[in-house]
Every structure is written in C-alpha cells, then in structure tokens.
Design a protein around this motif. Structure first.
Motif, PDB file in Angstrom:
ATOM      1  N   ALA A  17       0.830  -1.205   0.000  1.00  0.00           N
ATOM      2  CA  ALA A  17       0.000   0.000   0.000  1.00  0.00           C
ATOM      3  C   ALA A  17       0.865   1.255   0.000  1.00  0.00           C
ATOM      4  N   ALA A  18       1.997   1.204   0.717  1.00  0.00           N
ATOM      5  CA  ALA A  18       2.904   2.355   0.749  1.00  0.00           C
ATOM      6  C   ALA A  18       3.475   2.639  -0.636  1.00  0.00           C
ATOM      7  N   LEU A  19       3.906   1.599  -1.323  1.00  0.00           N
ATOM      8  CA  LEU A  19       4.453   1.791  -2.667  1.00  0.00           C
ATOM      9  C   LEU A  19       3.371   2.280  -3.628  1.00  0.00           C
ATOM     10  N   GLU A  20       2.172   1.733  -3.507  1.00  0.00           N
ATOM     11  CA  GLU A  20       1.090   2.133  -4.412  1.00  0.00           C
ATOM     12  C   GLU A  20       0.689   3.592  -4.207  1.00  0.00           C
ATOM     13  N   PHE A  21       0.843   4.087  -2.986  1.00  0.00           N
ATOM     14  CA  PHE A  21       0.484   5.482  -2.722  1.00  0.00           C
ATOM     15  C   PHE A  21       1.656   6.431  -2.931  1.00  0.00           C
ATOM     16  N   PHE A  22       2.803   6.117  -2.349  1.00  0.00           N
ATOM     17  CA  PHE A  22       3.945   7.024  -2.416  1.00  0.00           C
ATOM     18  C   PHE A  22       4.665   6.979  -3.765  1.00  0.00           C
ATOM     19  N   ALA A  23       4.581   5.853  -4.467  1.00  0.00           N
ATOM     20  CA  ALA A  23       5.335   5.683  -5.717  1.00  0.00           C
ATOM     21  C   ALA A  23       4.459   5.030  -6.775  1.00  0.00           C
ATOM     22  N   SER A  24       3.297   5.604  -7.002  1.00  0.00           N
ATOM     23  CA  SER A  24       2.302   4.966  -7.870  1.00  0.00           C
ATOM     24  C   SER A  24       2.812   4.737  -9.284  1.00  0.00           C
ATOM     25  N   GLU A  25       3.655   5.633  -9.795  1.00  0.00           N
ATOM     26  CA  GLU A  25       4.112   5.493 -11.181  1.00  0.00           C
ATOM     27  C   GLU A  25       4.952   4.241 -11.392  1.00  0.00           C
ATOM     28  N   GLU A  26       5.650   3.788 -10.367  1.00  0.00           N
ATOM     29  CA  GLU A  26       6.435   2.555 -10.465  1.00  0.00           C
ATOM     30  C   GLU A  26       5.661   1.354  -9.932  1.00  0.00           C
ATOM     31  N   ALA A  27       4.862   1.577  -8.899  1.00  0.00           N
ATOM     32  CA  ALA A  27       4.154   0.465  -8.260  1.00  0.00           C
ATOM     33  C   ALA A  27       3.090  -0.143  -9.158  1.00  0.00           C
ATOM     34  N   ALA A  28       2.630   0.605 -10.140  1.00  0.00           N
ATOM     35  CA  ALA A  28       1.594   0.085 -11.037  1.00  0.00           C
ATOM     36  C   ALA A  28       2.050  -1.171 -11.771  1.00  0.00           C
ATOM     37  N   ALA A  29       3.362  -1.327 -11.914  1.00  0.00           N
ATOM     38  CA  ALA A  29       3.890  -2.480 -12.649  1.00  0.00           C
ATOM     39  C   ALA A  29       4.153  -3.688 -11.751  1.00  0.00           C
ATOM     40  N   ILE A  30       3.913  -3.558 -10.449  1.00  0.00           N
ATOM     41  CA  ILE A  30       4.185  -4.669  -9.530  1.00  0.00           C
ATOM     42  C   ILE A  30       3.037  -5.672  -9.585  1.00  0.00           C
ATOM     43  N   PRO A  31       3.296  -6.909  -9.983  1.00  0.00           N
ATOM     44  CA  PRO A  31       2.214  -7.904 -10.061  1.00  0.00           C
ATOM     45  C   PRO A  31       1.751  -8.330  -8.671  1.00  0.00           C
ATOM     46  N   PRO A  32       0.532  -8.832  -8.560  1.00  0.00           N
ATOM     47  CA  PRO A  32      -0.003  -9.242  -7.244  1.00  0.00           C
ATOM     48  C   PRO A  32       0.853 -10.283  -6.534  1.00  0.00           C
ATOM     49  N   ALA A  33       1.515 -11.142  -7.295  1.00  0.00           N
ATOM     50  CA  ALA A  33       2.294 -12.219  -6.680  1.00  0.00           C
ATOM     51  C   ALA A  33       3.713 -11.803  -6.302  1.00  0.00           C
ATOM     52  N   ALA A  34       4.069 -10.561  -6.558  1.00  0.00           N
ATOM     53  CA  ALA A  34       5.431 -10.109  -6.254  1.00  0.00           C
ATOM     54  C   ALA A  34       5.696 -10.193  -4.751  1.00  0.00           C
ATOM     55  N   ARG A  35       6.933 -10.486  -4.428  1.00  0.00           N
ATOM     56  CA  ARG A  35       7.350 -10.569  -3.027  1.00  0.00           C
ATOM     57  C   ARG A  35       8.012  -9.252  -2.632  1.00  0.00           C
ATOM     58  N   ILE A  36       7.535  -8.644  -1.547  1.00  0.00           N
ATOM     59  CA  ILE A  36       8.084  -7.370  -1.077  1.00  0.00           C
ATOM     60  C   ILE A  36       8.678  -7.593   0.307  1.00  0.00           C
ATOM     61  N   THR A  37       9.981  -7.371   0.427  1.00  0.00           N
ATOM     62  CA  THR A  37      10.648  -7.604   1.709  1.00  0.00           C
ATOM     63  C   THR A  37      11.559  -6.426   2.044  1.00  0.00           C
ATOM     64  N   PRO A  38      11.611  -6.038   3.312  1.00  0.00           N
ATOM     65  CA  PRO A  38      12.564  -4.997   3.714  1.00  0.00           C
ATOM     66  C   PRO A  38      13.984  -5.553   3.703  1.00  0.00           C
ATOM     67  N   VAL A  39      14.925  -4.723   3.299  1.00  0.00           N
ATOM     68  CA  VAL A  39      16.332  -5.120   3.347  1.00  0.00           C
ATOM     69  C   VAL A  39      16.781  -5.067   4.800  1.00  0.00           C
ATOM     70  N   ARG A  40      17.465  -6.096   5.239  1.00  0.00           N
ATOM     71  CA  ARG A  40      17.872  -6.186   6.642  1.00  0.00           C
ATOM     72  C   ARG A  40      18.775  -5.023   7.030  1.00  0.00           C
ATOM     73  N   GLN A  41      18.387  -4.304   8.071  1.00  0.00           N
ATOM     74  CA  GLN A  41      19.154  -3.137   8.489  1.00  0.00           C
ATOM     75  C   GLN A  41      20.507  -3.524   9.078  1.00  0.00           C
ATOM     76  N   GLU A  42      20.574  -4.688   9.708  1.00  0.00           N
ATOM     77  CA  GLU A  42      21.857  -5.116  10.267  1.00  0.00           C
ATOM     78  C   GLU A  42      22.895  -5.258   9.158  1.00  0.00           C
ATOM     79  N   GLN A  43      22.448  -5.788   8.026  1.00  0.00           N
ATOM     80  CA  GLN A  43      23.343  -5.958   6.887  1.00  0.00           C
ATOM     81  C   GLN A  43      23.816  -4.605   6.365  1.00  0.00           C
TER      82      GLN A  43
END
Length: 209
Positions: A17-43
């Motif tokens: 939802a954050a990507l669809e609202f804050f970055a709609s121009e890019e998020a429109a291409a994200i398919p429903p089955a896409a996996r969205i994960t935060p990059v580990r901050q420790e890394q």
C-alpha cells in the motif's frame, strides 16, 4: 515517536500500500504475486557504516526468482524540505545498489510539509552530462485530501490529515481517516497503533475533539 519512525513503521506494516500510494508510477507495474521484503538493516549497518541512515526504508520487490526482475525501492521521509539533501540521497542509493548488486532502483522521498526542494541533479560540463539523477517526490501537503477520502489504500487513508485541506475540514478529514482505518485494518492491535498516528497528525484542539 519521531516522524521518521512513524513513517518507517507505516511502510513496514503496509509495504504494498505504501508503494502504491507514495510511488504509484512505479508500483503500477508490480504484479499481485510479487514478493516485497525490507532489506535487513543489520546488513546495511555492517557494510555501510557511518553512511547508513537507520531511518531510510529499502524495500526489495521481487517479481520472480530471477534477480534481474527485482526492483529496490528506497523510501525516505523528510519532515522539513530545508533539511533534504539530494546529494545524500544519491550516496545512499549508490551505496545500497552496490551492496545488493542491483541496478533497478527507485528512490522515493515522502515530504511531510510543503516546501521547495530539488527534483533532480545533473553533474557535467557544457559538453556532456556525466551524472543525471532524479527521484519520486510525494509531497503530502500538496495532495488534495478530498481525492482520497474514500480510498481503499490504507496508507492514503491514515495520511488524510497530512494532505491539503481547508481548516474547517479538519474534523471531517480526521473522521474519514479513522473510518478508513476501521474498514481496512482487521487487526485490532494495528488499529490501535494507527488511531494514534491519525490523531497525532490531525492535532485537533479541545473544541474539535
């Protein structure tokens, strides 16, 4: 809690939802089955050291098992445009892209308060441009709240108080934000969490409550 932490929690709780609202121009291409994960901050902290900003929120969107299909979204919240540095953002994007060995990167900056800020940067000479950089800017204070009062995007709904509206609409906007949260979030713990988020940014006075 700081604005940075508020928005970091919001993005991590509702990444799509954050990507669809804050970055709609890019998020429109994200398919429903896409996996969205935060990059580990420790890394990031271990590899980037002092250059790492803990309050930036990188999200890796994987369209398939092939890494070349992935997009790295780097989201940053900036409360006051005076403190935004496009040079710092470039450094961070390049550092994280190098760390993750990825070239498909979409930088996103969420500006909480209206103000002037650069949208791009070019480095070069009169003969050639050697570096060209731009990012997606989401200026919350410039977005008409009326356009999102019935939105099914929970990130948009809880941010209604941060959008542009007339002073006499403050209570109505607050109520529509709370209604949206109640409709769209089934988890009672998250509802409690974002009831406070909405109240903080609505900042109603005693007569309005």
């Amino acid at each position: 809690m700081s604005h940075d932490q508020n928005f970091k929690n919001l993005i991590l709780d509702y990444p799509r939802a954050a990507l669809e609202f804050f970055a709609s121009e890019e998020a429109a291409a994200i398919p429903p089955a896409a996996r969205i994960t935060p990059v580990r901050q420790e890394q990031l902290k271990e590899r980037l050291g002092d250059r790492f900003r803990e309050l930036d929120t990188p999200l890796l969107v994987e369209f398939s098992r092939e890494k070349k299909q992935a997009i790295l979204f780097i989201l940053e919240e900036e409360t006051d445009t005076r403190y935004f540095s496009i040079h710092r953002l470039i450094h961070y994007c390049v550092d994280v892209a190098d760390l993750l060995n990825i070239t498909r990167v979409a930088p996103v900056v969420v500006f909480l308060r209206p103000g002037r800020h650069p949208l791009s940067l070019e480095l070069g000479t009169e003969h050639n441009i050697y570096l060209a950089f731009r990012f997606i800017a989401c200026d919350l204070g410039e977005i008409p709240a009326i356009e999102y009062v019935a939105s099914r995007n929970i990130v948009a709904r809880v941010n209604l108080p941060n959008m542009r509206h007339d002073p006499e609409q403050r209570v109505e906007i607050y109520l529509r934000a709370q209604e949206g949260l109640a409709e769209l979030e089934p988890d009672p713990n998250k509802r409690l969490k974002y009831i406070d988020f909405i109240a903080q940014y609505a900042n109603l006075n005693e007569s309005e409550q």
